[in-house]
Design an enzyme around this catalytic site. Sequence first.
Site, PDB file in Angstrom:
ATOM      1  N   HIS A 119       0.815  -1.220   0.000  1.00 57.57           N
ATOM      2  CA  HIS A 119       0.000   0.000   0.000  1.00 57.57           C
ATOM      3  C   HIS A 119       0.843   1.261   0.000  1.00 57.57           C
ATOM      4  O   HIS A 119       0.352   2.336   0.332  1.00 57.57           O
ATOM      5  CB  HIS A 119      -0.942  -0.003   1.225  1.00 57.57           C
ATOM      6  CG  HIS A 119      -1.973  -1.089   1.126  1.00 57.57           C
ATOM      7  ND1 HIS A 119      -2.701  -1.529   2.211  1.00 57.57           N
ATOM      8  CD2 HIS A 119      -2.380  -1.837   0.081  1.00 57.57           C
ATOM      9  CE1 HIS A 119      -3.518  -2.498   1.827  1.00 57.57           C
ATOM     10  NE2 HIS A 119      -3.346  -2.714   0.543  1.00 57.57           N
ATOM     11  N   ASN A 213      -3.141 -12.425  16.301  1.00 60.07           N
ATOM     12  CA  ASN A 213      -4.040 -11.283  16.399  1.00 60.07           C
ATOM     13  C   ASN A 213      -4.853 -11.421  17.685  1.00 60.07           C
ATOM     14  O   ASN A 213      -5.485 -12.453  17.880  1.00 60.07           O
ATOM     15  CB  ASN A 213      -4.979 -11.284  15.172  1.00 60.07           C
ATOM     16  CG  ASN A 213      -5.773  -9.993  15.068  1.00 60.07           C
ATOM     17  OD1 ASN A 213      -6.130  -9.385  16.084  1.00 60.07           O
ATOM     18  ND2 ASN A 213      -6.036  -9.544  13.845  1.00 60.07           N
TER      19      ASN A 213
HETATM   20  P1  OAD Z   1      -6.936  -2.843  10.745  1.00 60.59           P
HETATM   21  O1  OAD Z   1      -6.973  -1.636  11.612  1.00 60.59           O
HETATM   22  O2  OAD Z   1      -8.093  -3.173   9.854  1.00 60.59           O
HETATM   23  O3  OAD Z   1      -6.691  -4.153  11.634  1.00 60.59           O
HETATM   24  C1  OAD Z   1      -5.690  -4.155  12.604  1.00 60.59           C
HETATM   25  C2  OAD Z   1      -5.703  -5.532  13.231  1.00 60.59           C
HETATM   26  O4  OAD Z   1      -4.619  -5.598  14.158  1.00 60.59           O
HETATM   27  C3  OAD Z   1      -6.975  -5.834  14.004  1.00 60.59           C
HETATM   28  O5  OAD Z   1      -7.480  -7.105  13.583  1.00 60.59           O
HETATM   29  C4  OAD Z   1      -6.513  -5.887  15.467  1.00 60.59           C
HETATM   30  O6  OAD Z   1      -7.206  -6.889  16.192  1.00 60.59           O
HETATM   31  C5  OAD Z   1      -5.072  -6.287  15.303  1.00 60.59           C
HETATM   32  N1  OAD Z   1      -4.189  -5.883  16.401  1.00 60.59           N
HETATM   33  C6  OAD Z   1      -4.326  -4.832  17.248  1.00 60.59           C
HETATM   34  N2  OAD Z   1      -3.282  -4.800  18.109  1.00 60.59           N
HETATM   35  C7  OAD Z   1      -2.465  -5.861  17.786  1.00 60.59           C
HETATM   36  C8  OAD Z   1      -1.236  -6.364  18.295  1.00 60.59           C
HETATM   37  N3  OAD Z   1      -0.616  -5.782  19.336  1.00 60.59           N
HETATM   38  N4  OAD Z   1      -0.692  -7.462  17.702  1.00 60.59           N
HETATM   39  C9  OAD Z   1      -1.316  -8.068  16.658  1.00 60.59           C
HETATM   40  N5  OAD Z   1      -2.491  -7.627  16.123  1.00 60.59           N
HETATM   41  C10 OAD Z   1      -3.046  -6.540  16.692  1.00 60.59           C
HETATM   42  O7  OAD Z   1      -5.610  -2.718   9.883  1.00 60.59           O
HETATM   43  P2  OAD Z   1      -5.227  -3.553   8.605  1.00 60.59           P
HETATM   44  O8  OAD Z   1      -5.742  -4.948   8.670  1.00 60.59           O
HETATM   45  O9  OAD Z   1      -3.753  -3.386   8.414  1.00 60.59           O
HETATM   46  O10 OAD Z   1      -5.521  -0.127   3.211  1.00 60.59           O
HETATM   47  O11 OAD Z   1      -5.982  -2.771   7.427  1.00 60.59           O
HETATM   48  C11 OAD Z   1      -5.742  -3.242   6.102  1.00 60.59           C
HETATM   49  C12 OAD Z   1      -5.906  -2.104   5.164  1.00 60.59           C
HETATM   50  O12 OAD Z   1      -7.184  -1.509   5.359  1.00 60.59           O
HETATM   51  C13 OAD Z   1      -4.953  -0.957   5.391  1.00 60.59           C
HETATM   52  O13 OAD Z   1      -3.694  -1.196   4.828  1.00 60.59           O
HETATM   53  C14 OAD Z   1      -5.665   0.138   4.623  1.00 60.59           C
HETATM   54  C15 OAD Z   1      -7.090  -0.122   5.039  1.00 60.59           C
HETATM   55  O14 OAD Z   1      -7.970   0.078   3.987  1.00 60.59           O
HETATM   56  C16 OAD Z   1      -5.423   0.994   2.382  1.00 60.59           C
HETATM   57  O15 OAD Z   1      -5.340   2.095   2.856  1.00 60.59           O
HETATM   58  C17 OAD Z   1      -5.419   0.679   0.939  1.00 60.59           C
END
Ligand code: OAD
Length: 246
Positions: A119, A213
Site C-alpha cells: 500500500h 491477532n
Molecule cells: P486494521 O486496523 O483493519 O486491523 C488491525 C488488526 O490488528 C486488528 O485485527 C486488530 O485486532 C489487530 N491488532 C491490534 N493490536 C495488535 C497487536 N498488538 N498485535 C497483533 N495484532 C493486533 O488494519 P489492517 O488490517 O492493516 O488499506 O488494514 C488493512 C488495510 O485496510 C490498510 O492497509 C488500509 C485499510 O484500507 C489501504 O489504505 C489501501
Amino acid sequence: MAIPEELISRLRSARSVAVLTGAGISAESGVPTFRDAQTGLWAKYSPEELATPEAFRRNPKLVWEWYAWRRQRVGSVKPNAGHVALVRLEELVPEFTLITQNVDGLHQKAGSRHVLELHGNIRRSKCFDEDVVVEGWEDSKEVPPRCPRCGGLIRPDIVWFGEALPERIFAEAEQASAKCDVFFSIGTSSLVYPAAGLAYSALSGGALVVEINPGATSLSTEASYSFREAAGKFLPELVRKIPGKA
Ligand code: OAD
C-alpha cells in the site's frame, strides 16, 4: 503461552516463509491501527473519505495536511519487539518474504531488508499527474507542493481506496505466498483485498497458515493456528524457540 511443538518443528524444517503484516504489528509502537478511531482535528473524517483520489481532487490541501499529520506522528515512533522478531526470523529461514499493508516504514527501520509494501509508504511522495516518485521540490508555501518537472500537484505515494496495488510488488507477494511452507498473517483484520487473499493462496499451496491477532478475523477459522496474542509479545517467544535446529 504454549507454542505447539509441531509448529516449531515445521519452522525448523521450512525452506520458505512468507509473512503478511497489517496495522496491528505497529500498534505496540503507538501507531493507531487503521480502524482505530481518528483523533483530534481529524476525528470528524473517516479514512475512507480522505484516502481517495476523488478526495484529493476535491480538496488537495486537506488530504495533503492529513498525511502530513500522519507522517509527523509516524516520524517519531520506533519499531517494537514484533518488528525486530521478524528481522531475526528472516535470518533463520532460507527464503523469507515480508509483505506489509503498512505505510509507516517501521519494518525497514527495524532492519528488515526486503519489504514488499503493498500500500505504499507515507514517507514517499509522487506526482499526481505523472505517477512518478518525487524526491524533492521547491519549498514554496503552496500546499500541496508542485512537481518540479511538470508542475502537477504532489501526493503521498500511498495506495488509496479504489486504486490498484503496485502490480509487480503484488505479483511477487502472491508468488511467495503460493509457494511458501509457512505463512504468517500478523496484525491484520483480513478485510481488505487483494492483500487478504494472500493467506488463501498460501492455504491452497499447502502451507501451514499461522495467524497472530488478539482479535478474531474471518481467517481465524481457516488458519492452521490462530493465536489470540499481541505480536510484540508472541513473535519474540516463537522466534526464540526456532534455533537449535534438529
Ligand atoms: P486494521 O486496523 O483493519 O486491523 C488491525 C488488526 O490488528 C486488528 O485485527 C486488530 O485486532 C489487530 N491488532 C491490534 N493490536 C495488535 C497487536 N498488538 N498485535 C497483533 N495484532 C493486533 O488494519 P489492517 O488490517 O492493516 O488499506 O488494514 C488493512 C488495510 O485496510 C490498510 O492497509 C488500509 C485499510 O484500507 C489501504 O489504505 C489501501
